[in-house]
Design a protein around this motif. Structure first.
Motif, PDB file in Angstrom:
ATOM      1  N   GLU A 135      12.713  66.800  17.396  1.00  0.00           N
ATOM      2  CA  GLU A 135      12.553  66.668  15.958  1.00  0.00           C
ATOM      3  C   GLU A 135      11.137  66.892  15.481  1.00  0.00           C
ATOM      4  OE1 GLU A 135      15.421  62.945  15.346  1.00  0.00           O
ATOM      5  OE2 GLU A 135      14.918  63.944  13.466  1.00  0.00           O
ATOM      6  N   SER A 194      18.415  70.146  19.186  1.00  0.00           N
ATOM      7  CA  SER A 194      18.700  68.902  18.474  1.00  0.00           C
ATOM      8  C   SER A 194      17.921  67.708  19.007  1.00  0.00           C
ATOM      9  CB  SER A 194      20.198  68.593  18.524  1.00  0.00           C
ATOM     10  OG  SER A 194      20.665  68.590  19.865  1.00  0.00           O
ATOM     11  N   LYS A 217      17.131  65.051  11.490  1.00  0.00           N
ATOM     12  CA  LYS A 217      18.512  64.788  11.881  1.00  0.00           C
ATOM     13  C   LYS A 217      19.165  63.793  10.947  1.00  0.00           C
ATOM     14  CE  LYS A 217      19.584  64.529  16.298  1.00  0.00           C
ATOM     15  NZ  LYS A 217      19.517  64.235  17.746  1.00  0.00           N
ATOM     16  N   THR A 238      26.243  66.445  19.477  1.00  0.00           N
ATOM     17  CA  THR A 238      24.899  65.870  19.568  1.00  0.00           C
ATOM     18  C   THR A 238      23.916  66.890  20.129  1.00  0.00           C
ATOM     19  OG1 THR A 238      25.436  64.978  21.750  1.00  0.00           O
ATOM     20  CG2 THR A 238      25.734  63.512  19.852  1.00  0.00           C
ATOM     21  N   SER A 285      20.421  65.836   8.328  1.00  0.00           N
ATOM     22  CA  SER A 285      21.013  67.106   8.797  1.00  0.00           C
ATOM     23  C   SER A 285      20.383  68.295   8.082  1.00  0.00           C
ATOM     24  CB  SER A 285      22.534  67.115   8.576  1.00  0.00           C
ATOM     25  OG  SER A 285      23.150  66.108   9.329  1.00  0.00           O
TER      26      SER A 285
END
Lengths: 116, 113
Positions: free
Chosen positions: A56, A53, A70, A30, A73
């Motif tokens: 965004e 990660s 995400k 994660t 991906s």
């Protein structure tokens, strides 16, 4: 397993066209970081962007922009109004916690040719 | 600052010869690494080091040795060169761990005949 896929091996555009370079990544972690590097014909590797990660937000830097999603991906890179100087190989890369943040995984690269 | 320097820029070896690719950085970075770049495969990690005296294997370590006796230097040794080791080799460094921006050297183009 961690993997980065750049499905576009080569892209050819005419100057002033917009072009998007695709990057799809795989990781079970994660917490991870994504990168883009540029390798011009002279051969050196130039850092363009790093994204973690948890962030965004899309990023824009001049004619360059990055779209991080995400849900799919993906971490795609768009050059607006391309120029001949943008001709290069572009690499997307991933590093994550399961690799101890020490193993940067590169995609195979996309060669962009911008013609006058 | 010179950044990350690599020597030599070009090298031709015969199968079975050994050699050392040199890498040095003057930015006091803890993390250093070696990659090889082959057509259609991007860059692959050979070995890395998180500080003086500490090294570990990457994705493709076979046929290569490294050591890190100082913060500045991270040489890569080819023990017995093989044609499969024909490649462009890049050294990189970064402050802290590898998830920071990595600064790459100019590369060494190695041909093994």
């Amino acid at each position: 397993a961690q993997k980065v896929t750049q499905a576009q091996t080569e892209i050819s555009v005419v100057e002033k066209e917009d072009v998007t370079l695709d990057c799809v990544y795989e990781t079970r972690d994660t917490t991870y970081y994504l990168f883009w590097y540029k390798q011009p014909p002279s051969g050196e590797l130039v850092f363009l962007i790093r994204r973690n990660s948890f962030d965004e937000q899309n990023e824009i830097s001049g004619r360059y922009s990055w779209n991080f999603q995400k849900s799919t991906s993906s971490f795609n890179f768009t050059i607006t109004a391309s120029q001949v100087v943008d001709s290069a190989v572009y690499f997307c890369a991933l590093i994550s916690i399961s690799g101890g943040y020490n193993k940067l995984i590169f995609g195979a690269g996309t060669r962009l040719a911008v013609h006058p | 600052n010179a950044g990350v320097t690599q020597t030599p820029k070009f090298q031709v070896l015969k199968t079975g010869q050994s050699m050392t690719l040199q890498c040095a950085q003057d930015m006091n970075h803890e993390y250093m690494s070696w990659y090889r770049q082959d057509p259609g495969m991007g860059l692959r990690l050979i070995h890395y080091s998180v500080g003086a005296g500490i090294t570990d294997q990457g994705e493709v370590p076979n046929g290569y040795n490294v050591s890190r006796s100082t913060t500045e230097d991270f040489p890569l040794r080819l023990l017995s060169a093989a044609p499969s080791q024909t490649s462009v080799y890049f050294c990189a460094s970064t402050p802290g761990q590898g998830y920071n921006e990595q600064f790459f050297g100019p590369g060494t183009r190695l041909t093994v005949l």
